[in-house]
Design an enzyme around this catalytic site. Sequence first.
Site, mmCIF file in Angstrom:
data_model
loop_
_atom_site.group_PDB
_atom_site.id
_atom_site.type_symbol
_atom_site.label_atom_id
_atom_site.label_comp_id
_atom_site.label_asym_id
_atom_site.label_seq_id
_atom_site.Cartn_x
_atom_site.Cartn_y
_atom_site.Cartn_z
ATOM 1 N N THR A 1 63.638 -14.810 108.597
ATOM 2 C CA THR A 1 62.550 -14.465 109.506
ATOM 3 C C THR A 1 62.277 -15.550 110.549
ATOM 4 O O THR A 1 61.959 -15.208 111.695
ATOM 5 C CB THR A 1 61.269 -14.122 108.704
ATOM 6 O OG1 THR A 1 61.558 -13.004 107.864
ATOM 7 C CG2 THR A 1 60.101 -13.775 109.605
ATOM 8 N N ARG B 1 59.604 -10.504 105.848
ATOM 9 C CA ARG B 1 59.526 -11.297 104.610
ATOM 10 C C ARG B 1 60.925 -11.648 104.118
ATOM 11 O O ARG B 1 61.293 -11.337 102.998
ATOM 12 C CB ARG B 1 58.764 -10.519 103.543
ATOM 13 C CG ARG B 1 57.315 -10.271 103.924
ATOM 14 C CD ARG B 1 56.578 -9.596 102.813
ATOM 15 N NE ARG B 1 57.070 -8.220 102.685
ATOM 16 C CZ ARG B 1 56.506 -7.282 101.973
ATOM 17 N NH1 ARG B 1 55.433 -7.553 101.288
ATOM 18 N NH2 ARG B 1 57.006 -6.076 101.906
ATOM 19 N N CYS B 2 61.667 -12.313 104.964
ATOM 20 C CA CYS B 2 63.059 -12.631 104.682
ATOM 21 C C CYS B 2 63.270 -14.121 104.944
ATOM 22 O O CYS B 2 62.576 -14.720 105.759
ATOM 23 C CB CYS B 2 63.943 -11.783 105.600
ATOM 24 S SG CYS B 2 65.705 -12.151 105.525
ATOM 25 N N GLY B 3 64.229 -14.705 104.279
ATOM 26 C CA GLY B 3 64.555 -16.100 104.518
ATOM 27 C C GLY B 3 65.022 -16.357 105.946
ATOM 28 O O GLY B 3 64.965 -17.487 106.427
#
Length: 173
Positions: free
Chosen positions: A55, A51-53
Site C-alpha cells: 500500500t 490493507r496490503c504490504g
Amino acid sequence: MRLIAALFATLLALPAAALDRTTPFDSIDGGELRLGDWAGQPVLVVNTASRCGFTPQYDGLQALYDRYRHRGLVVLAVPSDDFRQELSSEAEVKEFCEVNFGLDIPMTTITHVRGPEAHPFYASLAAETGFTPAWNFNKVLVAPDGRVAGTWGSMTRPLSGAITRQIETLLAE
C-alpha cells in the site's frame, strides 16, 4: 512447404486479441472512466488495495503522476478486494487514500481484476498477453496506441527505472 505457408496465412488472418479500452470502469468519484478517453496518452493501470504490504506504493503512484501528468501520463488506480485486502466500501477507500496519501489520481470503484468476474479490461489483458494480477499493485502500461507496453508485478516500484524508462520512451514517440 505449402502447408506451412497456408497455416501461416491462416494465423495472420485471425483477428488479434484487442485490449478492451471501451468498457467503462465506475469512477470512485461518480461517473465512468474509459481508457479510450485517454487514447493517445500512456496509461499506467494498477490494481490496488488499502490493507496490503505494498500500500505505501500509493506515494510512488502519486509521485509518478505528478512527474509526468503535464506530458500526458495517466495513472489509474483500480482498488480490488480479489486478494482480501481492501476496505469494505468505496467511501472508505477514497477517504483512506486522500487522508494517508493525498491521492488525486483517477480511481475506480472496487473492481474484480481476475477470475470469471474480472472487469473486461483485465479479461482482455489476460487473453491478449497472459498477464493476470498475481497480487495487489501489479502494473500495466498501456501505450498511446492502445497496445500493452509493459507489465510489472508488486515488487516493482512505481518510480523504478524499468517503469520510468518505458514511460519516457512512450512520451517521446
